[in-house]
Scaffold this active site. Structure first.
Site, PDB file in Angstrom:
ATOM      1  N   GLU A 223       0.822  -1.205   0.000  1.00 51.04           N
ATOM      2  CA  GLU A 223       0.000   0.000   0.000  1.00 51.04           C
ATOM      3  C   GLU A 223       0.858   1.258   0.000  1.00 51.04           C
ATOM      4  O   GLU A 223       0.505   2.254  -0.646  1.00 51.04           O
ATOM      5  CB  GLU A 223      -0.929   0.003   1.220  1.00 51.04           C
ATOM      6  CG  GLU A 223      -2.027   1.059   1.177  1.00 51.04           C
ATOM      7  CD  GLU A 223      -1.606   2.411   1.741  1.00 51.04           C
ATOM      8  OE1 GLU A 223      -2.334   3.393   1.524  1.00 51.04           O
ATOM      9  OE2 GLU A 223      -0.534   2.478   2.399  1.00 51.04           O
ATOM     10  N   HIS A 324       3.360   9.197   9.212  1.00 49.09           N
ATOM     11  CA  HIS A 324       4.602   9.014   8.457  1.00 49.09           C
ATOM     12  C   HIS A 324       5.810   9.652   9.154  1.00 49.09           C
ATOM     13  O   HIS A 324       6.848   9.884   8.522  1.00 49.09           O
ATOM     14  CB  HIS A 324       4.485   9.543   7.021  1.00 49.09           C
ATOM     15  CG  HIS A 324       3.708   8.632   6.123  1.00 49.09           C
ATOM     16  ND1 HIS A 324       3.785   8.686   4.754  1.00 49.09           N
ATOM     17  CD2 HIS A 324       2.839   7.633   6.406  1.00 49.09           C
ATOM     18  CE1 HIS A 324       3.001   7.760   4.221  1.00 49.09           C
ATOM     19  NE2 HIS A 324       2.412   7.118   5.208  1.00 49.09           N
TER      20      HIS A 324
END
Length: 376
Positions: A223, A324
């Site tokens: 992904e 992230h």
């Protein structure tokens, strides 16, 4: 009926996932772990050629089938080159900012099977040497290198150690579970989603309940590089709920202590009927939730649609701060997501007559049909 979620299992599973390196392209070990958990839960599964997992919890009806998806792969890096000073050039795997890579502790997974330890550092890392240039150096992957924790002083020594261009670099998660429920770590995206799905599945199995429809649990492996659920679905799946992070940030409406239903991301709106169904499940089961819209975001659902799958999609999120980067989530959010996923699997079919086929206009659903499922 709201069934209990084993939060100890959720947390322990998440901890193991976080401590299992799995940058995109190097996911075999984490796949084996999830398969072992499915074996313990006695949930049947199969692997795709590339190693993604398609598990199935049998329901009262075989069709139309449902799917819940999360990704096992994480951000990471790769060796770009061997430097004469004994350090390594590095490039990113996935999309993450170089400023979050600075100072990361890493493992270099060499082709010969050895694993070396190191740190990602800016080229100008010492203020005692570079003074203000440390602050003015642009944050960019071209300005980073890996310092290996070995007495290597040149390319020949690196070669003898087994280091090669293209070796995978995994970034340490360094999970920290706080007693007040907060969890800090890298790679909570999307291992927190994987743990939530497994906890929901365990709740259903332990309660000796059966979903209304056959329910696939999909664990994808790419992904973070845009492939996601594009190759794991079959034509008999009518609807898919993707599980991923929701961003806790100014001007966002993500719930840090509950589940968040995404109404739209950068690829467009999610299916109105399926999304409303999830909202109604939150309301009727008193699951804390919010709704949000994400402008710079895509998930497994987008990859599935772009691959040509004619399915309804929705996105359920756990609240995540600093995605992230150095991420943080709360156990209440993960528990809320698990509750919602369990209720979704136990809920009545979204449209009883629909089996993901094209039919007459009289059979096409209206939003009021979704509301009628909940007595509204």
């Amino acid at each position: 009926m709201r069934i209990p979620i084993d939060t100890d299992y959720l947390q322990q599973t998440l901890n193991t996932l976080l401590n299992t390196p799995s940058p995109s392209g190097m996911t075999d070990e984490v796949v084996r772990f999830v398969c072992s958990e499915l074996d313990k839960l006695e949930i049947a599964y199969e692997l795709t050629r590339r190693g993604a997992i398609r598990a199935t919890i049998p329901g009262h009806q075989a069709f139309p089938r449902r799917a819940i998806a999360a990704h096992l792969d994480t951000l990471g890096a790769m060796v770009k080159g061997l430097k004469r000073n004994g350090r390594l050039r590095v490039v990113a795997i996935g999309h993450w900012n170089a400023r979050f890579a600075e100072g990361a502790r890493v493992k270099i997974h060499c082709e010969n099977g050895s694993i070396l330890r190191g740190t990602i550092l800016p080229l100008k890392a010492s203020g005692h040497t570079y003074n203000k240039e440390v602050d003015t150096q642009i944050s960019d992957w071209d300005n980073l290198e890996i310092r290996i924790d070995t007495p290597s002083v040149g390319i020949d020594e690196l070669w003898e150690l087994g280091v090669r261009v293209g070796d995978f670099v995994s970034v340490d998660s360094q999970p920290d579970f706080h007693e007040n429920g907060f969890i800090n770590a890298r790679h909570l995206d999307d291992k927190a989603g994987v743990a939530s799905i497994l906890a929901a599945a365990k709740a259903i199995i332990s309660s000796d309940l059966k979903p209304e429809l056959d329910s696939h649990l999909l664990f994808t492996i790419s992904e973070e590089v845009g492939v996601g659920a594009s190759h794991i679905l079959r034509g008999d799946v009518a609807e898919m709920v993707s599980v991923d992070n929701g961003t806790v940030a100014p001007d966002q409406n993500t719930c840090e202590f509950g589940a968040t239903i995404s109404m739209q991301d950068s690829t467009g709106p999610f299916d109105r009927h399926l999304t409303q169904h999830l909202i109604n499940l939150c309301k009727s089961n008193e699951i804390e939730f919010s709704r949000d819209v994400f402008r710079y975001y895509r998930s497994d659902a987008a990859a599935a649609l772009e691959a040509g799958n004619d399915i309804r999609t929705a996105l359920v999120c756990f609240g995540l701060d600093a995605s992230h980067g150095w991420e943080r989530v709360h156990m209440r959010s993960l528990t809320s997501v698990s509750h919602l996923l369990a209720q979704y699997m136990l809920s009545k079919p979204l449209f009883a007559k629909e089996e993901n086929v094209i039919g007459a206009i009289k059979d096409y659903p209206m939003i009021k049909d979704t509301e009628r499922l909940h007595g509204r």
